[in-house]
Design a protein around this motif. Structure first.
Motif, PDB file in Angstrom:
ATOM      1  N   LYS A 161       0.871  -1.591   0.056  1.00  0.00           N
ATOM      2  CA  LYS A 161       0.250   0.074  -0.316  1.00  0.00           C
ATOM      3  C   LYS A 161       0.625   1.522   0.016  1.00  0.00           C
ATOM      4  O   LYS A 161       0.911   2.060  -0.703  1.00  0.00           O
ATOM      5  N   TYR A 162       2.400   1.295   0.423  1.00  0.00           N
ATOM      6  CA  TYR A 162       2.966   2.265   0.764  1.00  0.00           C
ATOM      7  C   TYR A 162       4.497   1.953   0.362  1.00  0.00           C
ATOM      8  O   TYR A 162       5.179   1.747   0.890  1.00  0.00           O
ATOM      9  N   PRO A 163       4.619   1.775  -0.895  1.00  0.00           N
ATOM     10  CA  PRO A 163       5.772   1.165  -1.786  1.00  0.00           C
ATOM     11  C   PRO A 163       7.018   2.130  -1.170  1.00  0.00           C
ATOM     12  O   PRO A 163       8.658   1.443  -1.691  1.00  0.00           O
ATOM     13  N   ASP A 164       6.626   3.540  -1.052  1.00  0.00           N
ATOM     14  CA  ASP A 164       7.884   3.555  -0.994  1.00  0.00           C
ATOM     15  C   ASP A 164       8.802   3.900   0.235  1.00  0.00           C
ATOM     16  O   ASP A 164       9.826   4.998   0.446  1.00  0.00           O
ATOM     17  N   TRP A 165       7.826   3.210   1.510  1.00  0.00           N
ATOM     18  CA  TRP A 165       7.915   3.104   2.947  1.00  0.00           C
ATOM     19  C   TRP A 165       9.307   2.048   3.190  1.00  0.00           C
ATOM     20  O   TRP A 165       8.806   1.312   2.491  1.00  0.00           O
ATOM     21  N   LYS A 166       9.525   2.225   3.523  1.00  0.00           N
ATOM     22  CA  LYS A 166      11.083   1.465   4.226  1.00  0.00           C
ATOM     23  C   LYS A 166      10.171   0.480   5.606  1.00  0.00           C
ATOM     24  O   LYS A 166       9.954   0.943   5.729  1.00  0.00           O
ATOM     25  N   VAL A 167      10.856  -1.106   5.185  1.00  0.00           N
ATOM     26  CA  VAL A 167      10.066  -1.910   5.969  1.00  0.00           C
ATOM     27  C   VAL A 167      11.335  -2.618   6.294  1.00  0.00           C
ATOM     28  O   VAL A 167      11.896  -3.247   5.349  1.00  0.00           O
ATOM     29  N   GLY A 168      11.705  -3.031   7.472  1.00  0.00           N
ATOM     30  CA  GLY A 168      12.436  -3.885   7.943  1.00  0.00           C
ATOM     31  C   GLY A 168      11.910  -5.421   8.349  1.00  0.00           C
ATOM     32  O   GLY A 168      11.104  -4.534  10.169  1.00  0.00           O
ATOM     33  N   ALA A 169      12.972  -6.301   8.445  1.00  0.00           N
ATOM     34  CA  ALA A 169      12.138  -7.929   9.062  1.00  0.00           C
ATOM     35  C   ALA A 169      11.932  -7.905  10.236  1.00  0.00           C
ATOM     36  O   ALA A 169      13.548  -8.312   9.823  1.00  0.00           O
ATOM     37  N   LEU A 170      11.751  -7.978  11.395  1.00  0.00           N
ATOM     38  CA  LEU A 170      12.364  -8.599  12.667  1.00  0.00           C
ATOM     39  C   LEU A 170      12.357 -10.505  12.903  1.00  0.00           C
ATOM     40  O   LEU A 170      12.071 -10.269  11.996  1.00  0.00           O
ATOM     41  N   TYR A 171      13.148 -10.602  13.074  1.00  0.00           N
ATOM     42  CA  TYR A 171      13.484 -12.387  13.241  1.00  0.00           C
ATOM     43  C   TYR A 171      14.684 -12.213  14.505  1.00  0.00           C
ATOM     44  O   TYR A 171      15.751 -11.595  14.641  1.00  0.00           O
ATOM     45  N   ARG A 172      13.889 -13.771  15.110  1.00  0.00           N
ATOM     46  CA  ARG A 172      15.888 -14.001  15.815  1.00  0.00           C
ATOM     47  C   ARG A 172      16.298 -14.822  15.334  1.00  0.00           C
ATOM     48  O   ARG A 172      17.733 -14.885  15.438  1.00  0.00           O
ATOM     49  N   LYS A 173      16.202 -16.018  13.932  1.00  0.00           N
ATOM     50  CA  LYS A 173      16.916 -16.591  13.802  1.00  0.00           C
ATOM     51  C   LYS A 173      16.693 -17.182  12.749  1.00  0.00           C
ATOM     52  O   LYS A 173      15.948 -17.515  12.304  1.00  0.00           O
ATOM     53  N   ARG A 174      17.419 -17.283  11.249  1.00  0.00           N
ATOM     54  CA  ARG A 174      17.450 -17.153  10.292  1.00  0.00           C
ATOM     55  C   ARG A 174      16.857 -19.133  10.063  1.00  0.00           C
ATOM     56  O   ARG A 174      16.305 -19.345   8.715  1.00  0.00           O
ATOM     57  N   PHE A 175      17.468 -19.938  10.199  1.00  0.00           N
ATOM     58  CA  PHE A 175      17.126 -21.212  10.509  1.00  0.00           C
ATOM     59  C   PHE A 175      17.184 -20.932   9.130  1.00  0.00           C
ATOM     60  O   PHE A 175      16.484 -22.411   8.196  1.00  0.00           O
ATOM     61  N   GLY A 176      18.747 -21.417   8.368  1.00  0.00           N
ATOM     62  CA  GLY A 176      19.185 -21.665   7.647  1.00  0.00           C
ATOM     63  C   GLY A 176      17.998 -21.080   6.110  1.00  0.00           C
ATOM     64  O   GLY A 176      18.582 -21.195   4.472  1.00  0.00           O
ATOM     65  N   LYS A 177      17.640 -19.961   5.865  1.00  0.00           N
ATOM     66  CA  LYS A 177      16.634 -19.506   5.137  1.00  0.00           C
ATOM     67  C   LYS A 177      17.117 -18.414   4.173  1.00  0.00           C
ATOM     68  O   LYS A 177      18.819 -17.183   4.586  1.00  0.00           O
ATOM     69  N   ASP A 178      17.581 -18.154   2.746  1.00  0.00           N
ATOM     70  CA  ASP A 178      18.050 -17.386   2.648  1.00  0.00           C
ATOM     71  C   ASP A 178      17.714 -16.081   2.532  1.00  0.00           C
ATOM     72  O   ASP A 178      16.152 -15.581   1.501  1.00  0.00           O
ATOM     73  N   MET A 179      17.901 -15.196   3.363  1.00  0.00           N
ATOM     74  CA  MET A 179      17.387 -13.829   3.716  1.00  0.00           C
ATOM     75  C   MET A 179      17.436 -12.896   2.585  1.00  0.00           C
ATOM     76  O   MET A 179      16.473 -12.082   2.308  1.00  0.00           O
ATOM     77  N   VAL A 180      17.659 -12.400   1.160  1.00  0.00           N
ATOM     78  CA  VAL A 180      18.470 -12.039   0.222  1.00  0.00           C
ATOM     79  C   VAL A 180      17.147 -12.306   0.192  1.00  0.00           C
ATOM     80  O   VAL A 180      16.798 -11.473  -1.453  1.00  0.00           O
ATOM     81  N   ALA A 181      17.059 -13.423  -0.724  1.00  0.00           N
ATOM     82  CA  ALA A 181      15.793 -14.183  -1.599  1.00  0.00           C
ATOM     83  C   ALA A 181      14.934 -13.942  -0.996  1.00  0.00           C
ATOM     84  O   ALA A 181      13.528 -12.885  -1.545  1.00  0.00           O
ATOM     85  N   TYR A 182      14.523 -13.629   0.652  1.00  0.00           N
ATOM     86  CA  TYR A 182      13.706 -13.542   1.502  1.00  0.00           C
ATOM     87  C   TYR A 182      13.245 -12.014   1.212  1.00  0.00           C
ATOM     88  O   TYR A 182      11.508 -11.653   0.358  1.00  0.00           O
ATOM     89  N   CYS A 183      14.283 -10.933   1.477  1.00  0.00           N
ATOM     90  CA  CYS A 183      13.995  -9.553   1.268  1.00  0.00           C
ATOM     91  C   CYS A 183      12.998  -9.028  -0.124  1.00  0.00           C
ATOM     92  O   CYS A 183      12.369  -8.321  -0.283  1.00  0.00           O
TER      93      CYS A 183
END
Length: 231
Positions: free
Chosen positions: A142-164
């Motif tokens: 809804k607000y594509p020009d605003w920055k968002v940051g994903a909070l998390y505790r552990k990656r559990f092996g997830k590819d976070m760059v691809a996720y972003c």
């Protein structure tokens, strides 16, 4: 001297004042932190308040059972989000604001929350964060020009760059123990910020600076500044 890693006050200047109070926020600005990290809940009457927990420790009762008129009777120094923005929007400092949603009910916090941020022209000075990434995805759509940051505790092996990239996330906000130099470099190559919490020990502050994270969120701004300015 160029200090790569910025220092952000976790819930204000928590080392000097009670967290998430105007005194703590003002002190963080006075100490020249790059910005403030804080939390916002929406009560059932639509009031937006800056508080971390969903339960009030003094009464062991849910924050959500109160409204804007009654909550101040139980939390004497509660700060309302608009009250904070009236002050903070004039500082030019960065705001990392976490949306809290612990009521268990469907509530539309995004609309009134974003309306206030827009009212006080915070787009260039704000990162919106949340552990609930569905909320972040909705805001980004809804607000594509605003920055968002994903909070998390552990990656559990997830590819976070691809996720972003998949979900339009601008920054990652992991616990500091879940990052290393390789991870930070990979994120930076993709244009993704890495802002870590909650970094209070000398060894951890120095390590985060050494591996190049963008921002550390800390309870002790003076300690972090002393350590990094001494490099």
């Amino acid at each position: 001297m160029n200090i790569m890693t910025e220092i952000m006050g976790h819930r204000g200047a928590k080392h000097e004042y009670k967290e998430n109070t105007m005194e703590a926020f003002q002190k963080a600005v006075e100490l020249d932190a790059c910005g403030i990290e804080s939390d916002v809940h929406m009560l059932f009457d639509g009031s937006l308040v800056m508080y971390h927990d969903a339960v009030i420790p003094e009464t062991n009762e849910s924050l959500y059972q109160y409204n804007g008129e009654t909550v101040a009777s139980y939390i004497e120094d509660i700060v309302f989000f608009e009250e904070f923005l009236k002050y903070y929007s004039k500082t030019g400092k960065l705001l990392n604001i976490e949306i809290k949603d612990k009521s268990g009910f469907c509530i539309d916090i995004e609309k009134p929350f974003m309306e206030l941020l827009q009212k006080y022209n915070m787009k260039e000075h704000c990162i919106i964060s949340c552990f609930n990434h569905y909320i972040l995805r909705d805001i980004k759509e809804k607000y594509p020009d605003w920055k968002v940051g994903a909070l998390y505790r552990k990656r559990f092996g997830k590819d976070m760059v691809a996720y972003c990239k998949e979900h339009g996330i601008d920054a990652l906000h992991p616990h500091h123990k879940d990052v290393d130099r390789e991870f930070v470099e990979k994120c930076h190559e993709a244009g993704i910020m890495v802002n870590v919490w909650t970094v209070n020990e000398e060894e951890d502050i120095l390590r985060m600076n050494d591996i190049g994270v963008d921002i550390i969120m800390t309870d002790n701004i003076p300690l972090a500044k002393k350590l990094l300015q001494g490099l």
